[in-house]
Design a protein around this motif. Structure first.
Motif, short mmCIF file in Angstrom:
data_model
loop_
_atom_site.label_atom_id
_atom_site.label_comp_id
_atom_site.label_asym_id
_atom_site.label_seq_id
_atom_site.Cartn_x
_atom_site.Cartn_y
_atom_site.Cartn_z
N LYS A 96 -35.14 27.78 2.12
CA LYS A 96 -35.88 27.62 3.37
C LYS A 96 -37.38 27.67 3.14
O LYS A 96 -38.14 26.90 3.71
CB LYS A 96 -35.48 28.71 4.37
CG LYS A 96 -34.21 28.43 5.12
CD LYS A 96 -33.99 29.49 6.18
CE LYS A 96 -32.69 29.28 6.89
NZ LYS A 96 -32.40 30.34 7.86
N LEU A 97 -37.82 28.59 2.28
CA LEU A 97 -39.24 28.71 1.99
C LEU A 97 -39.76 27.47 1.27
O LEU A 97 -40.88 27.01 1.52
CB LEU A 97 -39.51 29.96 1.14
CG LEU A 97 -39.34 31.30 1.86
CD1 LEU A 97 -39.55 32.45 0.89
CD2 LEU A 97 -40.31 31.41 3.02
N ARG A 98 -38.95 26.90 0.39
CA ARG A 98 -39.35 25.68 -0.32
C ARG A 98 -39.47 24.51 0.66
O ARG A 98 -40.32 23.64 0.50
CB ARG A 98 -38.33 25.34 -1.40
CG ARG A 98 -38.53 26.12 -2.65
CD ARG A 98 -37.80 25.45 -3.80
NE ARG A 98 -37.91 26.27 -4.98
CZ ARG A 98 -36.88 26.60 -5.74
NH1 ARG A 98 -35.67 26.18 -5.46
NH2 ARG A 98 -37.06 27.35 -6.82
N ALA A 99 -38.59 24.46 1.65
CA ALA A 99 -38.60 23.36 2.62
C ALA A 99 -39.85 23.38 3.46
O ALA A 99 -40.33 22.33 3.91
CB ALA A 99 -37.35 23.45 3.49
N HIS A 100 -40.42 24.56 3.69
CA HIS A 100 -41.61 24.69 4.53
C HIS A 100 -42.89 24.34 3.78
O HIS A 100 -43.94 24.18 4.38
CB HIS A 100 -41.73 26.09 5.12
CG HIS A 100 -40.69 26.37 6.16
ND1 HIS A 100 -40.59 25.65 7.33
CD2 HIS A 100 -39.70 27.29 6.21
CE1 HIS A 100 -39.59 26.11 8.03
NE2 HIS A 100 -39.04 27.12 7.39
N MET A 101 -42.83 24.27 2.46
CA MET A 101 -44.03 23.99 1.68
C MET A 101 -44.29 22.51 1.56
O MET A 101 -43.53 21.67 1.63
CB MET A 101 -43.91 24.59 0.28
CG MET A 101 -43.97 26.08 0.32
SD MET A 101 -43.91 26.71 -1.35
CE MET A 101 -44.34 28.40 -1.06
N ARG A 123 -32.63 31.85 1.49
CA ARG A 123 -34.00 32.13 1.94
C ARG A 123 -35.01 31.37 1.08
O ARG A 123 -35.97 30.81 1.60
CB ARG A 123 -34.27 33.62 1.88
CG ARG A 123 -35.70 33.97 2.26
CD ARG A 123 -35.95 35.46 2.28
NE ARG A 123 -37.35 35.77 2.40
CZ ARG A 123 -38.05 35.73 3.54
NH1 ARG A 123 -37.45 35.37 4.65
NH2 ARG A 123 -39.33 36.06 3.55
#
Length: 100
Positions: free
Chosen positions: A95-100, A92
């Motif tokens: 995934k959050l890092r990829a969206h930033m 998770r």
């Protein structure tokens, strides 16, 4: 992290509850936004040796992780469930890092 532990049809001793709290606290190292954890300890009425069920529900902002493990001891169940939750939290976080 606040860990709510419920033992179904038996009373868990203090040593087991402390062990579970310590294991669940390790999850804060991987993801610091954990809101709370609910742990359910159940004993199945079977002749099998693996009759202990360890179920953990982890609440994080916007999501919830549920892990259910059946083992010989609750300690073993806690270890395998926490390692499974670690993997899910790392995934998770990635995934959050990829969206930033």
């Amino acid at each position: 992290m606040k860990v709510n532990t419920q033992s179904v049809n038996f009373s868990a001793d203090k040593k087991l509850l402390d062990f579970i709290q310590k294991r669940m606290d390790k999850l804060d190292l991987f993801y610091d936004k954990v809101i709370q954890a609910d742990v359910y300890l159940k004993v199945e009425n079977t002749s099998e040796k693996e009759n202990k069920i360890f179920e953990a529900r982890l609440s994080v902002p916007g999501d919830r992780f549920v892990v259910k493990k059946q083992c010989k001891t609750f300690e073993e169940g806690a270890d395998t469930a926490v390692s499974s939750l670690e993997r899910q939290l790392k995934k998770r976080k990635e995934k959050l890092r990829a969206h930033m």
